[in-house]
Design an enzyme around this catalytic site. Structure first.
Site, mmCIF file in Angstrom:
data_model
loop_
_atom_site.group_PDB
_atom_site.id
_atom_site.type_symbol
_atom_site.label_atom_id
_atom_site.label_comp_id
_atom_site.label_asym_id
_atom_site.label_seq_id
_atom_site.Cartn_x
_atom_site.Cartn_y
_atom_site.Cartn_z
ATOM 1 N N LYS A 105 0.695 -1.045 0.135
ATOM 2 C CA LYS A 105 -0.038 -0.066 0.236
ATOM 3 C C LYS A 105 0.858 1.166 0.099
ATOM 4 C CE LYS A 105 -4.389 1.121 0.311
ATOM 5 N NZ LYS A 105 -5.614 0.088 0.006
HETATM 6 N N1 GLU Z 1 -7.156 0.159 -3.188
HETATM 7 C C1 GLU Z 1 -8.088 -0.885 -3.454
HETATM 8 C C2 GLU Z 1 -8.044 -1.704 -2.011
HETATM 9 O O1 GLU Z 1 -7.842 -1.200 -1.143
HETATM 10 C C3 GLU Z 1 -7.570 -1.829 -4.530
HETATM 11 C C4 GLU Z 1 -6.295 -2.350 -4.435
HETATM 12 C C5 GLU Z 1 -5.723 -2.869 -6.040
HETATM 13 O O2 GLU Z 1 -6.744 -3.084 -7.013
HETATM 14 O O3 GLU Z 1 -4.695 -3.008 -6.218
HETATM 15 O O4 GLU Z 1 -8.262 -2.982 -2.259
#
Ligand code: GLU
Length: 419
Positions: A105
């Site tokens: 993240k």
């Molecule tokens: N930000 C989204 C989540 O928390 C998508 C993450 C992604 O598609 O890599 O799942």
């Protein structure tokens, strides 16, 4: 713990699953630590010539099952503690739906509503270059999250491509369709929330046509969830964003509200009026007499303070970490169902996986194929979580965590500890 930090909350959930799985202390120790944490300072020349410095992070929790995967958040509340928690949740999310990724993240502490589009673009490019040593199509693949979107992903893709000297499609997901994104990706998280809700209703012998819903958050996740749940027959009686909460006991004009947000300031519902919509307090939304509550905003929105006022039978976690552990314990005791974030909002990363596969192959699927495959993954994953919950007599989060943690632990143990 009454008010844990977000990473402490993620650790508490991991420890509960580890205990149930009788995981060894050594493996638990490995899983408790993100593999890599990078903090970067991003100087940006603002439109008036001043230089501002923004702090950014990229955390890779685990690559045991494949490259790290996870979004990038632009928000004024971003901290390293939060990004660490979100990266750990991505590991479990990818594992529970069984896609071949680990978790990562990123985030930048910035209030994007105070920046011009050009300033956001320069910040995105600078942040991208700062994290470039650790991201890559087979190392760590970013995607949108709160405060970022397809346009942001396009800038990241372009920045990496400029350094590479050729276009690198598979470096990010959540790109626009014109830049090689996947059909259905923008709607995927909300669509997954809808599929999860319908699966739960089936198990509870409830009819979508007789189900009322309140949604907190009207960004990409909340608005699409509201729209698709309404199209599935549910009555969406309340939605909210930072500008307030909007209510109609007979159902809101969701399509009209989404249309309004396309041109409104910062995409907010502020100023939306209709003779069939009244405004209520943002906290009141949690207290409505509805069947389903979908928190689709930020972490720690359902706490011990407001949990006792929740009348909904079930909570579908569109956001990551919206329920604190003590609020969850209270709600479970009251007989409520909580479909946990790692399952409820997994639709986004599932279609990110489809997008990555399409980018690698330069072969693109039609939207029906994307949505059909997404439905298969969600229905199958929900079913396995439900079965474990019944078998082990645990709640849905513990069941989802047991599946996810056991898959990641197996990968860690089979690979062994280097060297
Ligand atoms: N930000 C989204 C989540 O928390 C998508 C993450 C992604 O598609 O890599 O799942």
């Amino acid at each position: 713990m009454s008010n844990p930090g977000v990473f402490a909350m993620a650790l508490e959930q991991l420890e509960a699953a580890a205990k149930r799985l009788k995981l060894s202390d050594s493996t638990l120790r490995v899983l408790s630590h993100p593999e890599r944490e990078l903090t970067v300072a991003c100087p940006v020349v603002m439109d008036d010539g001043r230089i501002e410095v923004f702090t950014g992070h990229r955390v890779q929790h685990s690559n045991a099952r494949g490259p790290c995967k996870g979004g990038i958040r632009f928000h004024e509340t971003v901290t390293l503690d939060e990004v660490k928690a979100l990266s750990m949740w991505m590991t479990w999310k990818c594992a529970v739906v069984n896609i071949p990724y680990g978790g990562g993240k990123g985030g930048v502490q910035v209030d994007v509503t105070k920046l011009s589009k050009e300033e956001i673009r320069r910040l995105t490019r600078r942040y991208t270059v700062s994290i470039m040593p650790i991201i890559g199509p087979h190392k760590d693949i970013p995607a949108p999250d709160v405060g970022t979107n397809a346009e942001t992903m396009g800038w990241i893709m372009d920045t990496v491509s400029m350094f590479q000297g050729s276009t690198v499609l598979d470096i990010v997901t959540g790109k626009s369709i014109e830049l090689g994104g996947s059909l259905g990706r923008r709607e995927a998280t909300g669509r997954g929330v809808m599929f999860n809700t319908l699966e739960l209703l089936k198990r509870l012998d409830m009819d979508a046509g007789k189900t009322s819903v309140a949604v907190q958050g009207f960004g990409n996740v909340g608005s699409v969830s509201a729209d698709l749940l309404q199209k599935a027959g549910c009555k969406v009686v309340a939605v909210s964003d930072v500008s307030g909460a909007y209510y109609n006991q007979n159902g809101l004009p969701i399509a009209e509200m989404i249309e309004y947000c396309k041109t409104s300031k910062h995409g907010l519902l502020e100023g939306f009026t209709s003779n069939c919509v009244s405004k209520i307090g943002r906290q009141e939304l949690f207290e409505l007499d509805v069947d389903i509550l979908v928190p689709a905003a930020l972490e720690k929105q359902i706490t011990l303070e407001n949990a006792s006022k929740i009348k909904a039978k079930a909570i579908i976690e569109g956001a990551n970490g919206p329920t604190t552990p003590d609020a969850e314990k209270y709600l479970l005791k009251k007989g409520k169902y909580i479909v946990p974030d790692i399952l409820a909002n997994s639709g986004g990363v599932v279609v990110s996986y489809f997008e990555w596969v399409q980018s690698i192959n330069s072969f693109f699927w039609d939207e029906d194929e994307v949505n059909r495959n997404l439905k298969n993954v969600i229905v199958k994953s929900f079913d396995s979580v439900w079965k474990i919950a019944q078998q082990e007599k645990v709640d849905l989060r513990n069941a989802a965590m047991m599946i996810a943690v056991s898959r990641v632990a197996t990968a860690v143990e089979e690979r062994g500890i280097f060297p």
